[in-house]
Design a protein around this motif. Sequence first.
Motif, PDB file in Angstrom:
ATOM      1  N   GLY A 311       0.809  -1.216   0.000  1.00 16.86           N
ATOM      2  CA  GLY A 311       0.000   0.000   0.000  1.00 16.86           C
ATOM      3  C   GLY A 311       0.835   1.255   0.000  1.00 16.86           C
ATOM      4  O   GLY A 311       2.067   1.207  -0.044  1.00 16.86           O
ATOM      5  N   GLU A 312       0.149   2.373   0.025  1.00 20.62           N
ATOM      6  CA  GLU A 312       0.796   3.682   0.020  1.00 20.62           C
ATOM      7  C   GLU A 312       0.192   4.515   1.135  1.00 20.62           C
ATOM      8  O   GLU A 312      -1.010   4.448   1.396  1.00 20.62           O
ATOM      9  CB  GLU A 312       0.570   4.360  -1.339  1.00 20.62           C
ATOM     10  N   PHE A 313       1.022   5.277   1.830  1.00 22.63           N
ATOM     11  CA  PHE A 313       0.505   6.118   2.906  1.00 22.63           C
ATOM     12  C   PHE A 313       1.412   7.333   3.071  1.00 22.63           C
ATOM     13  O   PHE A 313       2.500   7.400   2.487  1.00 22.63           O
ATOM     14  CB  PHE A 313       0.409   5.332   4.219  1.00 22.63           C
ATOM     15  N   VAL A 314       0.927   8.286   3.854  1.00 25.34           N
ATOM     16  CA  VAL A 314       1.711   9.485   4.161  1.00 25.34           C
ATOM     17  C   VAL A 314       2.330   9.303   5.543  1.00 25.34           C
ATOM     18  O   VAL A 314       1.622   9.139   6.537  1.00 25.34           O
ATOM     19  CB  VAL A 314       0.839  10.759   4.119  1.00 25.34           C
ATOM     20  N   MET A 315       3.645   9.334   5.593  1.00 26.67           N
ATOM     21  CA  MET A 315       4.374   9.097   6.839  1.00 26.67           C
ATOM     22  C   MET A 315       4.677  10.420   7.529  1.00 26.67           C
ATOM     23  O   MET A 315       5.009  11.409   6.872  1.00 26.67           O
ATOM     24  CB  MET A 315       5.677   8.350   6.529  1.00 26.67           C
ATOM     25  N   GLY A 316       4.563  10.433   8.840  1.00 22.45           N
ATOM     26  CA  GLY A 316       4.851  11.648   9.589  1.00 22.45           C
ATOM     27  C   GLY A 316       3.598  12.463   9.859  1.00 22.45           C
ATOM     28  O   GLY A 316       2.478  12.069   9.525  1.00 22.45           O
ATOM     29  N   SER A 317       3.772  13.617  10.469  1.00 22.23           N
ATOM     30  CA  SER A 317       2.644  14.472  10.851  1.00 22.23           C
ATOM     31  C   SER A 317       2.975  15.939  10.595  1.00 22.23           C
ATOM     32  O   SER A 317       4.119  16.356  10.788  1.00 22.23           O
ATOM     33  CB  SER A 317       2.306  14.282  12.334  1.00 22.23           C
ATOM     34  N   GLU A 318       1.982  16.681  10.172  1.00 22.22           N
ATOM     35  CA  GLU A 318       2.133  18.131  10.018  1.00 22.22           C
ATOM     36  C   GLU A 318       1.280  18.884  11.030  1.00 22.22           C
ATOM     37  O   GLU A 318       1.071  20.089  10.900  1.00 22.22           O
ATOM     38  CB  GLU A 318       1.748  18.560   8.588  1.00 22.22           C
ATOM     39  N   GLU A 319       0.772  18.171  12.034  1.00 13.42           N
ATOM     40  CA  GLU A 319      -0.019  18.841  13.067  1.00 13.42           C
ATOM     41  C   GLU A 319       0.843  19.873  13.798  1.00 13.42           C
ATOM     42  O   GLU A 319       2.030  19.606  14.079  1.00 13.42           O
ATOM     43  CB  GLU A 319      -0.553  17.818  14.073  1.00 13.42           C
ATOM     44  N   PRO A 320       0.293  21.029  14.119  1.00 14.79           N
ATOM     45  CA  PRO A 320       1.087  22.067  14.811  1.00 14.79           C
ATOM     46  C   PRO A 320       1.726  21.573  16.103  1.00 14.79           C
ATOM     47  O   PRO A 320       2.844  21.973  16.442  1.00 14.79           O
ATOM     48  CB  PRO A 320       0.052  23.170  15.093  1.00 14.79           C
ATOM     49  N   ALA A 322       2.753  18.566  16.734  1.00  9.90           N
ATOM     50  CA  ALA A 322       3.701  17.460  16.523  1.00  9.90           C
ATOM     51  C   ALA A 322       5.135  17.982  16.642  1.00  9.90           C
ATOM     52  O   ALA A 322       5.455  19.065  16.155  1.00  9.90           O
ATOM     53  CB  ALA A 322       3.482  16.837  15.153  1.00  9.90           C
ATOM     54  N   PRO A 323       6.020  17.226  17.269  1.00 14.53           N
ATOM     55  CA  PRO A 323       7.415  17.672  17.409  1.00 14.53           C
ATOM     56  C   PRO A 323       8.152  17.647  16.068  1.00 14.53           C
ATOM     57  O   PRO A 323       7.711  17.001  15.108  1.00 14.53           O
ATOM     58  CB  PRO A 323       8.017  16.654  18.386  1.00 14.53           C
ATOM     59  N   PRO A 324       9.297  18.331  15.982  1.00 16.27           N
ATOM     60  CA  PRO A 324      10.036  18.408  14.713  1.00 16.27           C
ATOM     61  C   PRO A 324      10.461  17.064  14.146  1.00 16.27           C
ATOM     62  O   PRO A 324      10.586  16.923  12.930  1.00 16.27           O
ATOM     63  CB  PRO A 324      11.263  19.261  15.076  1.00 16.27           C
ATOM     64  N   ASN A 325      10.683  16.066  15.008  1.00 18.82           N
ATOM     65  CA  ASN A 325      11.164  14.784  14.477  1.00 18.82           C
ATOM     66  C   ASN A 325      10.085  14.001  13.727  1.00 18.82           C
ATOM     67  O   ASN A 325      10.374  12.945  13.167  1.00 18.82           O
ATOM     68  CB  ASN A 325      11.789  13.917  15.575  1.00 18.82           C
ATOM     69  N   GLU A 326       8.848  14.508  13.696  1.00 17.39           N
ATOM     70  CA  GLU A 326       7.782  13.869  12.915  1.00 17.39           C
ATOM     71  C   GLU A 326       7.538  14.590  11.591  1.00 17.39           C
ATOM     72  O   GLU A 326       6.615  14.235  10.852  1.00 17.39           O
ATOM     73  CB  GLU A 326       6.493  13.834  13.731  1.00 17.39           C
ATOM     74  N   LYS A 327       8.364  15.583  11.286  1.00 16.16           N
ATOM     75  CA  LYS A 327       8.168  16.403  10.095  1.00 16.16           C
ATOM     76  C   LYS A 327       9.442  16.417   9.252  1.00 16.16           C
ATOM     77  O   LYS A 327      10.532  16.190   9.782  1.00 16.16           O
ATOM     78  CB  LYS A 327       7.806  17.833  10.494  1.00 16.16           C
ATOM     79  N   PRO A 328       9.319  16.688   7.930  1.00 11.69           N
ATOM     80  CA  PRO A 328       8.098  16.884   7.135  1.00 11.69           C
ATOM     81  C   PRO A 328       7.483  15.543   6.754  1.00 11.69           C
ATOM     82  O   PRO A 328       8.128  14.499   6.847  1.00 11.69           O
ATOM     83  CB  PRO A 328       8.618  17.602   5.899  1.00 11.69           C
ATOM     84  N   GLN A 329       6.233  15.584   6.305  1.00 11.72           N
ATOM     85  CA  GLN A 329       5.586  14.372   5.832  1.00 11.72           C
ATOM     86  C   GLN A 329       6.192  13.937   4.497  1.00 11.72           C
ATOM     87  O   GLN A 329       6.755  14.741   3.753  1.00 11.72           O
ATOM     88  CB  GLN A 329       4.087  14.607   5.652  1.00 11.72           C
ATOM     89  N   CYS A 330       6.061  12.654   4.198  1.00  9.51           N
ATOM     90  CA  CYS A 330       6.498  12.154   2.890  1.00  9.51           C
ATOM     91  C   CYS A 330       5.602  10.992   2.488  1.00  9.51           C
ATOM     92  O   CYS A 330       5.056  10.288   3.345  1.00  9.51           O
ATOM     93  CB  CYS A 330       7.965  11.722   2.933  1.00  9.51           C
ATOM     94  N   ARG A 508       2.154   9.505  28.293  1.00  6.75           N
ATOM     95  CA  ARG A 508       0.953  10.306  28.108  1.00  6.75           C
ATOM     96  C   ARG A 508       0.186   9.759  26.908  1.00  6.75           C
ATOM     97  O   ARG A 508       0.763   9.140  26.016  1.00  6.75           O
ATOM     98  CB  ARG A 508       1.312  11.761  27.820  1.00  6.75           C
ATOM     99  N   PHE A 509      -1.111  10.043  26.868  1.00  6.39           N
ATOM    100  CA  PHE A 509      -1.904   9.527  25.751  1.00  6.39           C
ATOM    101  C   PHE A 509      -1.385  10.067  24.415  1.00  6.39           C
ATOM    102  O   PHE A 509      -1.406   9.357  23.398  1.00  6.39           O
ATOM    103  CB  PHE A 509      -3.389   9.895  25.925  1.00  6.39           C
ATOM    104  N   ALA A 510      -0.880  11.303  24.414  1.00  3.36           N
ATOM    105  CA  ALA A 510      -0.396  11.896  23.157  1.00  3.36           C
ATOM    106  C   ALA A 510       0.772  11.123  22.564  1.00  3.36           C
ATOM    107  O   ALA A 510       0.990  11.140  21.351  1.00  3.36           O
ATOM    108  CB  ALA A 510       0.011  13.352  23.395  1.00  3.36           C
ATOM    109  N   SER A 511       1.528  10.421  23.401  1.00  2.00           N
ATOM    110  CA  SER A 511       2.672   9.648  22.898  1.00  2.00           C
ATOM    111  C   SER A 511       2.247   8.345  22.235  1.00  2.00           C
ATOM    112  O   SER A 511       3.084   7.624  21.690  1.00  2.00           O
ATOM    113  CB  SER A 511       3.644   9.336  24.041  1.00  2.00           C
ATOM    114  N   LEU A 512       0.938   8.047  22.272  1.00  2.00           N
ATOM    115  CA  LEU A 512       0.423   6.840  21.638  1.00  2.00           C
ATOM    116  C   LEU A 512       0.053   7.071  20.175  1.00  2.00           C
ATOM    117  O   LEU A 512      -0.400   6.161  19.486  1.00  2.00           O
ATOM    118  CB  LEU A 512      -0.813   6.321  22.396  1.00  2.00           C
ATOM    119  N   ARG A 513       0.229   8.306  19.690  1.00  2.93           N
ATOM    120  CA  ARG A 513      -0.087   8.601  18.292  1.00  2.93           C
ATOM    121  C   ARG A 513       0.757   7.726  17.352  1.00  2.93           C
ATOM    122  O   ARG A 513       1.896   7.381  17.662  1.00  2.93           O
ATOM    123  CB  ARG A 513       0.184  10.075  17.985  1.00  2.93           C
TER     124      ARG A 513
END
Length: 539
Positions: A311-320, A322-330, A508-513
């Motif tokens: 399959g194909e998916f978008v990796m990472g997060s662009e949520e405000p 989200a920490p820098p290590n999850e950006k940029p998406q690809c 924390r629950f946020a770390s379960l993303r």
Amino acid sequence: MKWDAIFPIPLPDDPKKWDGWNRYKSTNPYERLCLDPRQNPSNELIEEHCRELSRWWQKKLPLKNQPSNPLAQLLRSGLDESSRYLTEARLELLDPERRKRVDEELAAQAQEAAIAELHKFLAFSLADGLLTADEEKTLFRFGADHGLDKEQMCKLIEDELKTSGARRAAVASEPAGGAHELNGAGSADPKAEFMRMLRLSGLDRDAMTDDQRDAFINVAENSGLDPGEAEDMVDAYLEEIDEHQTEEMSIVAQRSFSVALETANKPVAKAIEEAPPIITAEPRLSPDEERRRFNNYVNSVGGQMFLIPSGEFVMGSEEPAAPPNEKPQCRVNISRFYLSRFPVTNEQYEEFDPSHKRKRAPGAGNRHPAVYVSSLEAIRFCLWLSSRERKKYRLPTEAEWEYAAKGNDGREYPWGNFARRGDLANFADKNTVFAWSDQEIDDGFAESSPVGSFPRGASPFGIEDMAGNVWEWCLDYFEQYKPAPKVDPRGPGTGTKRVYRGGSWKSRFASLRTTARSANAPNYSCNDLGFRIVCECEK
């Protein structure tokens, strides 16, 4: 017993520069005080180590009043408990009778570890389904070098032959007493055996990670080879694979050129009619076709392996937030693979390493995820299982892990986009005592939970425990994301930190993303970090 130098003088103030501090709670009193039992430490040395370690912890006591400080979170319970554990270890070793009992127990543990090492070596020997007379002699010599008796070795070999379905190609000669011969002419050539094991792995230069290489060198050392010589043999094997792949590419290129030349010399209409199709990539089956062709299965340690279709998916997060290590998406394309439905459990891991039972967290049963396992140990487990089943097991790449957790619809958590429910995952709730614990939620567990306790939290592919319970090692070393599209990406082959994913019962629950990332040294282990495994799927 192997022993690492873990008592630098002076002791570094920064715990990240020295891992001896986190051994204060070890079941081994020598290890608590950073002493080597093989050196028969004197009472004076015992006193000195206890004194220096106690001073180190006393300097950290002000952190108890700073619960949000990252260093306080790292040291956690040691701020309260270290003094008691260090004092207990000191008293244990200063008393002659108690120290004698400790030494006897450590000797028994060393023998248990030797049996586990022989078991791993045996799995490699049986990788092709046959045990020759020379291979069996090598196994007996290996076991004797590690202090095992002939009866123990005979039973272990017979049990593994029965379990694996392998057979003897010939019976090793036996001395008059009926026990197998340990020495003599005709001994197996350890170099030939090591090279055979490398070829059975099927790994090439791109696929072999540094830690897999280290695991092979460790096996070579155990079979009597010099480590430097083993390194040279690994290089020779990789060159052999490179040459073979180059030859294959050359043959394909020559065939393509011949077809093109033939086509160019024919009339245009005839050439179009007869020209072979141009294949730019492997034809991809639909997910439903893949599921029909590649069935889920149960591996030899009882782990359920679920197919994750291509399959194909978008990796990472662009949520405000989200920490820098999850950006940029690809954008990432993933080829099908099998992933264990649950993290590897204590019961499964201890088939590989029986001595791990002493490392279990208090109250953790067979179905709890195996913790206190470094990424290096997890990789060795995968190599052992690969040899046992003649399949290719490994840790999941970051991309595979994230795709299996979120699917292709961009969901925030494996189950969807809703949060803060105690029936979805095991995280820091009212049962825990952290400053960030959510006191309004009760997930039912103070620490780790048996795998499969939260079926409502399953991912789109039916994979469970991907959020919370324990963090999970990935294959990749850590690096910042790059925006370019990727196909089956594997992070850098070297680095100082390896990635782990998913959050844990301390999080924390946020770390379960599904996009949350963390990393640590490859030899790091703790009570909320485990792993799950991938089996590569034929293309």
